[in-house]
Write a protein that holds these residues in place. Structure first.
Motif, PDB file in Angstrom:
ATOM      1  N   VAL A   1       0.697  -1.283   0.307  1.00  0.00           N
ATOM      2  CA  VAL A   1      -0.333  -0.419   0.127  1.00  0.00           C
ATOM      3  C   VAL A   1       0.951   1.643  -0.093  1.00  0.00           C
TER       4      VAL A   1
ATOM      5  N   ASN B   1     -10.713   3.704  -0.062  1.00  0.00           N
ATOM      6  CA  ASN B   1     -10.319   3.200   0.776  1.00  0.00           C
ATOM      7  C   ASN B   1     -11.208   1.798   1.494  1.00  0.00           C
TER       8      ASN B   1
ATOM      9  N   ALA C   1     -12.393  -1.530  -0.161  1.00  0.00           N
ATOM     10  CA  ALA C   1     -10.951  -1.796   0.124  1.00  0.00           C
ATOM     11  C   ALA C   1     -11.152  -2.409   1.698  1.00  0.00           C
ATOM     12  N   LYS C   2     -11.059  -1.649   2.769  1.00  0.00           N
ATOM     13  CA  LYS C   2     -11.778  -2.203   4.147  1.00  0.00           C
ATOM     14  C   LYS C   2     -12.783  -3.324   4.369  1.00  0.00           C
TER      15      LYS C   2
ATOM     16  N   TYR D   1      -3.460   1.278   7.185  1.00  0.00           N
ATOM     17  CA  TYR D   1      -2.653   2.074   6.173  1.00  0.00           C
ATOM     18  C   TYR D   1      -4.085   2.566   5.133  1.00  0.00           C
ATOM     19  N   LEU D   2      -4.979   2.077   4.965  1.00  0.00           N
ATOM     20  CA  LEU D   2      -5.634   2.877   3.787  1.00  0.00           C
ATOM     21  C   LEU D   2      -7.126   3.765   4.300  1.00  0.00           C
ATOM     22  N   THR D   3      -5.514   5.174   3.947  1.00  0.00           N
ATOM     23  CA  THR D   3      -6.227   6.467   4.459  1.00  0.00           C
ATOM     24  C   THR D   3      -5.522   7.299   3.270  1.00  0.00           C
TER      25      THR D   3
ATOM     26  N   THR E   1      -4.496   6.145  -2.385  1.00  0.00           N
ATOM     27  CA  THR E   1      -3.721   4.882  -2.047  1.00  0.00           C
ATOM     28  C   THR E   1      -3.217   4.168  -2.901  1.00  0.00           C
TER      29      THR E   1
ATOM     30  N   LEU F   1      -2.632  -0.150  -3.941  1.00  0.00           N
ATOM     31  CA  LEU F   1      -2.603  -1.089  -3.875  1.00  0.00           C
ATOM     32  C   LEU F   1      -1.530  -1.674  -5.519  1.00  0.00           C
TER      33      LEU F   1
END
Length: 164
Positions: free
Chosen positions: A43, A73, A76-77, A91-93, A96, A98
């Motif tokens: 990420v 994000n 993805a979460k 880390y997804l803020t 981002t 991948l």
């Protein structure tokens, strides 16, 4: 004038397409499969990267049998829930991207090489299976030999006694 948007006006038909629920569910399912099947997921923040630079990253990834994906994000979460690499959700803020590959080393190598060339590309961390990786962990993984390099060295070791 019909069809012309005056400054300050907003036309949702032109400026944005809404993503319906079925498309979001499909995207979450695709991301879930990526998180399950990937050997490594990296990420990184990509704020300020131009389209040409992003195309360069994608080309480098393709050459190394890795892939690059930009996703919301929040989606993805949702896709990470219950997956082995669930720890990367932190880390997804922000903006981002991948980078992932089935080979446990390829995506990390591509990310590290691109980060050396482009200072706007900031690696945050990642996951290798169930193991969470911080920035230093991604760098350590990138220095490991790839699967092809390991196979070549084993073949070399097996062939060496025969050539003597």
């Amino acid at each position: 004038m019909p069809g012309v948007i005056e400054p300050g006006e907003f036309s949702p038909e032109i400026w944005s397409e809404t993503v319906d629920r079925a498309q979001k569910e499909k995207l979450v399912e695709e991301l879930g499969q990526i998180f399950e099947s990937s050997g490594v997921v990296v990420v990184a923040h990509y704020a300020g990267i131009t389209v040409a630079e992003m195309q360069d990253l994608r080309a480098r990834a393709r050459a190394a049998d890795a892939s690059v994906r930009v996703a919301k994000n929040r989606l993805a979460k949702i896709a990470l829930e219950g997956k082995p690499c669930e720890s990367i959700a932190t880390y997804l803020t922000g903006m981002t991207v991948l980078t992932y590959s089935e080979d446990p080393v390829a995506a990390a190598k591509v990310s590290e090489d691109f980060a050396k060339v482009n200072k706007k590309y900031e690696i945050l961390g990642g996951a290798m299976g169930e193991n969470a990786l911080d920035r230093a962990g991604v760098e350590a993984v990138s220095k490991m030999p790839s699967r092809e390099e390991l196979i070549a060295s084993i073949v070399g070791c097996l062939g060496a006694p025969a050539s003597n």
